[in-house]
Write a protein that holds these residues in place. Structure first.
Motif, PDB file in Angstrom:
ATOM      1  N   PHE A 182       0.827  -1.202   0.000  1.00  0.00           N
ATOM      2  CA  PHE A 182       0.000   0.000   0.000  1.00  0.00           C
ATOM      3  C   PHE A 182       0.864   1.256   0.000  1.00  0.00           C
ATOM      4  O   PHE A 182       0.619   2.195  -0.771  1.00  0.00           O
ATOM      5  N   LEU A 183       1.888   1.301   0.867  1.00  0.00           N
ATOM      6  CA  LEU A 183       2.774   2.467   0.932  1.00  0.00           C
ATOM      7  C   LEU A 183       3.511   2.679  -0.394  1.00  0.00           C
ATOM      8  O   LEU A 183       3.641   3.808  -0.864  1.00  0.00           O
ATOM      9  N   LYS A 184       3.980   1.606  -0.993  1.00  0.00           N
ATOM     10  CA  LYS A 184       4.696   1.701  -2.259  1.00  0.00           C
ATOM     11  C   LYS A 184       3.799   2.275  -3.353  1.00  0.00           C
ATOM     12  O   LYS A 184       4.175   3.223  -4.051  1.00  0.00           O
ATOM     13  N   THR A 185       2.591   1.729  -3.502  1.00  0.00           N
ATOM     14  CA  THR A 185       1.689   2.229  -4.547  1.00  0.00           C
ATOM     15  C   THR A 185       1.239   3.656  -4.246  1.00  0.00           C
ATOM     16  O   THR A 185       1.070   4.459  -5.166  1.00  0.00           O
ATOM     17  N   SER A 186       1.054   3.983  -2.973  1.00  0.00           N
ATOM     18  CA  SER A 186       0.656   5.348  -2.619  1.00  0.00           C
ATOM     19  C   SER A 186       1.728   6.356  -3.012  1.00  0.00           C
ATOM     20  O   SER A 186       1.431   7.415  -3.570  1.00  0.00           O
ATOM     21  N   GLU A 187       2.999   6.031  -2.716  1.00  0.00           N
ATOM     22  CA  GLU A 187       4.097   6.932  -3.076  1.00  0.00           C
ATOM     23  C   GLU A 187       4.212   7.074  -4.587  1.00  0.00           C
ATOM     24  O   GLU A 187       4.433   8.177  -5.095  1.00  0.00           O
ATOM     25  N   GLU A 188       4.034   5.988  -5.318  1.00  0.00           N
ATOM     26  CA  GLU A 188       4.085   6.054  -6.782  1.00  0.00           C
ATOM     27  C   GLU A 188       2.952   6.930  -7.317  1.00  0.00           C
ATOM     28  O   GLU A 188       3.170   7.765  -8.208  1.00  0.00           O
ATOM     29  N   ASN A 189       1.767   6.754  -6.772  1.00  0.00           N
ATOM     30  CA  ASN A 189       0.625   7.561  -7.217  1.00  0.00           C
ATOM     31  C   ASN A 189       0.831   9.040  -6.911  1.00  0.00           C
ATOM     32  O   ASN A 189       0.495   9.907  -7.732  1.00  0.00           O
TER      33      ASN A 189
END
Length: 147
Positions: free
Chosen positions: A120-127
């Motif tokens: 979740f943190l990884k995809t949030s930062e990418e977004n």
């Protein structure tokens, strides 16, 4: 003659619409059989079941503000044990699982909470970085003059 809720009376079809049929009851009153109350099965067109001038038996469902709701399907006696729902129960509900007891399809093994949180943190930062880049490009970035 007063119409009592729950009573069965004979009536004459006086009009058919796409949402039901108007029935003239004894005493000159008129009631409506909604399309959902014409038959136990699906009714696409009321004209397939009724014609103007038909003498039918109807059951009085309700009466409110002079509007009388009628039913044809509730006049038919059902054998004991049969419900009002004409749909058959679904067959083979256990076919969702394969022979080995696992659900069918390509399901991932269960992730731990920590793994889910990391993803979740990884995809949030990418977004967020994608959104920031998109916003800057629309604003013109550095050094562009406005106006």
């Amino acid at each position: 003659m007063s119409i009592e809720i729950g009573s069965k009376v004979k009536g004459k079809v006086t009009g058919i619409t796409n949402f039901g049929a108007f029935i003239e009851l004894p005493g000159g009153t008129t009631g409506l059989v909604h399309i959902s109350e014409v038959a136990d099965s699906y009714v696409k067109d009321v004209n397939d079941h009724l014609t103007v001038g038909d003498e039918i038996e109807v059951k009085v469902i309700s009466e409110k503000d002079g509007k009388i709701a009628l039913s044809i399907k509730q006049t038919v006696e059902k054998p004991e044990g049969q419900t009002g729902n004409s749909r058959r129960p679904r067959q083979g509900r256990d076919d969702r699982n394969s022979k080995n007891g696992r659900p069918k399809g390509n399901l991932k093994p269960k992730e731990s909470f920590e793994d889910k949180m990391a993803n979740f943190l990884k995809t949030s930062e990418e977004n967020l970085s994608t959104l920031k880049r998109s916003k800057e490009s629309k604003q013109g970035g550095r050094g562009s003059k406005r106006g």
